[in-house]
Design an enzyme around this catalytic site. Sequence first.
Site, PDB file in Angstrom:
ATOM      1  CD  GLU A 256       2.425  -5.390   5.705  1.00 40.20           C
ATOM      2  OE1 GLU A 256       3.276  -6.290   5.910  1.00 40.20           O
ATOM      3  OE2 GLU A 256       1.531  -5.505   4.860  1.00 40.20           O
TER       4      GLU A 256
ATOM      5  CD  GLU B   4      -2.002  -7.613   3.472  1.00 41.04           C
ATOM      6  OE1 GLU B   4      -1.850  -6.443   3.039  1.00 41.04           O
ATOM      7  OE2 GLU B   4      -2.337  -7.854   4.631  1.00 41.04           O
TER       8      GLU B   4
ATOM      9  CB  ALA C   7      -0.901  -0.003   1.223  1.00 42.35           C
TER      10      ALA C   7
ATOM     11  N   GLY D  51       0.722  -5.017   1.117  1.00 36.93           N
ATOM     12  CA  GLY D  51      -0.556  -5.095   0.408  1.00 36.93           C
ATOM     13  C   GLY D  51      -0.412  -5.774  -0.952  1.00 36.93           C
TER      14      GLY D  51
HETATM   15  N1  DAK Z   1       4.565   3.124  -0.916  1.00 33.62           N
HETATM   16  C1  DAK Z   1       4.942   4.283  -1.499  1.00 33.62           C
HETATM   17  N2  DAK Z   1       6.050   4.404  -2.258  1.00 33.62           N
HETATM   18  C2  DAK Z   1       6.800   3.289  -2.430  1.00 33.62           C
HETATM   19  C3  DAK Z   1       6.469   2.044  -1.844  1.00 33.62           C
HETATM   20  C4  DAK Z   1       5.272   1.984  -1.064  1.00 33.62           C
HETATM   21  N3  DAK Z   1       4.841   0.849  -0.493  1.00 33.62           N
HETATM   22  N4  DAK Z   1       7.418   1.148  -2.189  1.00 33.62           N
HETATM   23  C5  DAK Z   1       8.291   1.800  -2.974  1.00 33.62           C
HETATM   24  N5  DAK Z   1       7.929   3.085  -3.129  1.00 33.62           N
HETATM   25  C6  DAK Z   1       8.615   4.139  -3.878  1.00 33.62           C
HETATM   26  C7  DAK Z   1       9.883   4.600  -3.168  1.00 33.62           C
HETATM   27  O1  DAK Z   1       9.591   5.537  -2.148  1.00 33.62           O
HETATM   28  C8  DAK Z   1      10.671   5.180  -4.316  1.00 33.62           C
HETATM   29  O2  DAK Z   1      10.146   6.450  -4.608  1.00 33.62           O
HETATM   30  P1  DAK Z   1      11.129   7.720  -4.844  1.00 33.62           P
HETATM   31  O3  DAK Z   1      12.029   7.806  -3.654  1.00 33.62           O
HETATM   32  O4  DAK Z   1      11.860   7.355  -6.128  1.00 33.62           O
HETATM   33  O5  DAK Z   1      10.178   8.882  -5.014  1.00 33.62           O
HETATM   34  C9  DAK Z   1      10.293   4.261  -5.494  1.00 33.62           C
HETATM   35  O6  DAK Z   1       9.070   3.624  -5.131  1.00 33.62           O
HETATM   36  C10 DAK Z   1      11.323   3.172  -5.746  1.00 33.62           C
HETATM   37  O7  DAK Z   1      11.581   2.498  -4.510  1.00 33.62           O
HETATM   38  P2  DAK Z   1      13.048   2.326  -3.887  1.00 33.62           P
HETATM   39  O8  DAK Z   1      13.940   3.435  -4.319  1.00 33.62           O
HETATM   40  O9  DAK Z   1      12.886   2.092  -2.429  1.00 33.62           O
HETATM   41  O10 DAK Z   1      13.517   0.978  -4.615  1.00 33.62           O
HETATM   42  P3  DAK Z   1      14.514  -0.144  -4.070  1.00 33.62           P
HETATM   43  O11 DAK Z   1      14.696  -1.052  -5.244  1.00 33.62           O
HETATM   44  O12 DAK Z   1      15.688   0.468  -3.392  1.00 33.62           O
HETATM   45  O13 DAK Z   1      13.678  -0.917  -2.939  1.00 33.62           O
HETATM   46  C11 DAK Z   1      11.728  -2.013  -2.029  1.00 33.62           C
HETATM   47  C12 DAK Z   1      12.542  -1.612  -3.282  1.00 33.62           C
HETATM   48  C13 DAK Z   1      10.430  -2.627  -2.502  1.00 33.62           C
HETATM   49  C14 DAK Z   1      12.507  -3.040  -1.186  1.00 33.62           C
HETATM   50  C15 DAK Z   1      11.484  -0.726  -1.169  1.00 33.62           C
HETATM   51  O14 DAK Z   1      10.921   0.275  -2.004  1.00 33.62           O
HETATM   52  C16 DAK Z   1      10.537  -0.963  -0.026  1.00 33.62           C
HETATM   53  O15 DAK Z   1      10.935  -1.471   1.018  1.00 33.62           O
HETATM   54  N6  DAK Z   1       9.260  -0.561  -0.213  1.00 33.62           N
HETATM   55  C17 DAK Z   1       8.270  -0.623   0.849  1.00 33.62           C
HETATM   56  C18 DAK Z   1       7.793  -2.019   1.063  1.00 33.62           C
HETATM   57  C19 DAK Z   1       6.801  -2.069   2.199  1.00 33.62           C
HETATM   58  O16 DAK Z   1       7.086  -1.709   3.354  1.00 33.62           O
HETATM   59  N7  DAK Z   1       5.575  -2.467   1.898  1.00 33.62           N
HETATM   60  C20 DAK Z   1       4.505  -2.549   2.872  1.00 33.62           C
HETATM   61  C21 DAK Z   1       3.780  -1.233   2.944  1.00 33.62           C
HETATM   62  S1  DAK Z   1       2.427  -1.251   4.127  1.00 33.62           S
HETATM   63  C22 DAK Z   1      -5.195  -1.945   3.602  1.00 33.62           C
HETATM   64  C23 DAK Z   1      -4.732  -2.587   2.509  1.00 33.62           C
HETATM   65  C24 DAK Z   1      -3.377  -2.866   2.413  1.00 33.62           C
HETATM   66  C25 DAK Z   1      -2.526  -2.456   3.401  1.00 33.62           C
HETATM   67  C26 DAK Z   1      -3.018  -1.819   4.472  1.00 33.62           C
HETATM   68  C27 DAK Z   1      -4.354  -1.551   4.580  1.00 33.62           C
HETATM   69  N8  DAK Z   1      -6.586  -1.636   3.735  1.00 33.62           N
HETATM   70  C28 DAK Z   1      -7.541  -2.220   2.813  1.00 33.62           C
HETATM   71  C29 DAK Z   1      -7.007  -0.699   4.751  1.00 33.62           C
HETATM   72  C30 DAK Z   1      -1.128  -2.714   3.235  1.00 33.62           C
HETATM   73  C31 DAK Z   1      -0.143  -2.038   3.877  1.00 33.62           C
HETATM   74  C32 DAK Z   1       1.205  -2.067   3.291  1.00 33.62           C
HETATM   75  O17 DAK Z   1       1.423  -2.628   2.263  1.00 33.62           O
END
Ligand code: DAK
Length: 257
Positions: free
Chosen positions: A131, A111, A65, A108
Amino acid sequence: MELIKVNPQAAPQIALIELNRPKELNALNPQLMQEVRDALQELDRNDQVRVIIITGNEQAFAAGADIKQMADKSAIDMLLLDQFSTWDQIRKTKKPIIAAVSGFALGGGCEFAMTCDMIIASETAKFGQPEIKIGTIPGAGGTQRLTKAIGKAKAMELILTGRFLSAQEAHFYGLVNKVVPVEFYLTEAIALAKEIASMSPVAVQLAKEAVNRSFETLLDEGLMFERKNFYLTFASQDQKEGMQAFIEKRKPSFLGR
Ligand code: DAK
């Protein structure tokens, strides 16, 4: 449709939905999920379509997400946003859905892939529920579906450490149906879709419903429990710190409150 591309006849009777926010690694925001929901409802009504494939691109199915949109939300903001109604409608799709996953399927994104009925993965796919690293927990079924798919011990490890599963590990643990070289993940998904499309669509729909029923009553209860705990993390300082740290590209410092 701004954030997805839809081809109702990618092959005869096979529809393809492509998530299309490549710069953000297909991070799932409410608009994108609503577009997916609308497309699925239309494809469900389209008699020419028997199987639906959802994919991202080689680099990412979806990295979760959109953290930037969630970072400053309160628990009540999240509750009122009610994104779950969109996810619930997606879950009600009658036709079979195959996720064709390459690259990141995280949070997400993982999921969402698990909400589909089957997963074909490229050798480069990475699955995970990270997360915990940003001070929250899975909110769209991860604690429930991952546990059922791969078993308690491994699910607990992934959800508490945020580690990723490689495509081969995901296959070993039964999360994905098949792993193929990256150049074939979409063609392999289409081949599987074609095989299913040659069956009676009535029997396919009823079979999908019956397989899902095998755990749905418990799933509904589990999803509700997960949802409440997910909202609760948004009342913590650690969730604010975790998401802010991600945005500022630094390590979070969690205080336990
Ligand atoms: N959200 C927003 N931006 C994201 C992102 C995300 N989840 N993942 C990556 N990006 C963005 C980065 O910020 C970066 O943007 P800029 O800095 O260039 O502006 C761009 O995408 C490229 O990412 P990286 O530079 O970080 O790329 P790397 O190859 O170095 O790393 C990575 C890739 C996937 C390992 C890293 O980006 C990362 O750790 N991303 C976050 C992964 C994460 O924590 N995901 C879980 C998020 S919480 C719900 C439904 C669903 C959910 C909740 C509620 N409801 C129905 C209520 C789910 C929650 C989640 O998913």
